[in-house]
Design an enzyme around this catalytic site. Structure first.
Site, short mmCIF file in Angstrom:
data_model
loop_
_atom_site.label_atom_id
_atom_site.label_comp_id
_atom_site.label_asym_id
_atom_site.label_seq_id
_atom_site.Cartn_x
_atom_site.Cartn_y
_atom_site.Cartn_z
N ALA B 74 0.85 -1.20 0.00
CA ALA B 74 0.00 0.00 0.00
C ALA B 74 0.87 1.24 0.00
CB ALA B 74 -0.92 0.00 1.22
N GLU B 139 13.83 -1.67 3.53
CA GLU B 139 13.62 -2.53 4.70
C GLU B 139 12.44 -3.48 4.53
OE1 GLU B 139 13.88 0.85 5.08
OE2 GLU B 139 15.88 1.04 5.98
#
Lengths: 177, 177
Positions: B74, B139
């Site tokens: 998202a 990450e």
């Protein structure tokens, strides 16, 4: 687990409903950045089903989105309250019923990218009429819809907030597994 | 429709991700109160399914909740972008695939009690490998899970944010109606 170490934290706003803070963090790779975090109390969200297999929804105006929305009852867990107690209080305040049977169906974070709020999802059944007065619930209209109509209300967008869509589908899906 | 008339609005914080304002409003009955409102850009949330019927999820650390979460991809719709363009960009940035077919599955407000954010939900299929570099996605770990395992990951709480639960169950439920 990857983590971000907090180097500094600054509260920039403290309101009635939300607090906003900015954390300066060190990412796992060593880079620094800031994280804007909205602190909001944890909540309960309730799928309440009456004896005629109808779901109790609430219609209310939401200033943040400038719209009236049809949602499942929900509200903050108050200081000193368990989530189960919050379910019983909120349901009496918002829809005028006490749930004689409640069951936790897990829960979810509202918007973990920037907000602390966690919602405990409950199924409430065996409802007895019992109203509690509360501020801010006078503008709430209670709407009962048959369980069978809920998927269409979600598909059509009549129900269109994340906790209601997640909560109701979680409840409906249970019957399919 | 019931509405709340804005009598005054004050911006108390403007950050990179969120802006916070306090509106003084007049409720339908004439009473005055304040509404603390978090302004956040509208987003896209994506149920991406590969040719082997696996869902592409992302695991990342979320500072607001101090946890690593497993979510559907998202991200915010950028200025000048359509929601469909945001889907294609986000998917390339977060999971390294371009979706040749996308379909909107409606959407929902993240937390309409205090936040403006609306999420457009998309189904993305016919995926072609194609990575886009972006800040803040290094990450992110991509996790593929068979569609058939998704209900258990939701029941167990492994997937536990509102947009992912709502989005995935919306996708799964479609197959049942």
């Amino acid at each position: 687990m990857k983590q971000e170490k907090t180097l500094d934290t600054e509260q920039v706003f403290r309101g009635r409903a939300v607090t906003l803070r900015v954390d300066t963090v060190e990412k796992p790779g060593g880079k620094r950045t800031t994280r804007e975090i909205v602190e909001h109390s944890d909540c309960v969200a309730i799928v309440a089903v009456d004896d005629e297999d109808r779901i109790l929804l609430v219609r209310q105006f939401r200033k943040a989105v400038e719209e009236e929305l049809l949602e499942i009852p929900a509200g903050g867990i108050e200081h000193g309250e368990t989530s189960a107690q919050a379910v019983c209080r909120e349901l009496q305040e918002e829809v005028g019923f006490f749930p004689n049977t409640i069951e936790e169906l897990g829960g979810f974070y509202a918007a973990p990218g920037y907000c602390t709020e966690y919602l405990h999802l409950y199924l409430a059944t065996d409802l007895t009429q019992s109203a509690l007065e509360a501020e801010d619930t006078h503008e709430i209209e209670v709407v009962r819809v048959p369980v069978s109509e809920v998927p269409d209300l979600i598909s059509s967008g009549d129900i269109r907030d994340a906790k209601s869509v997640a909560g109701l589908l979680r409840f409906l899906w249970r019957g399919h597994t």
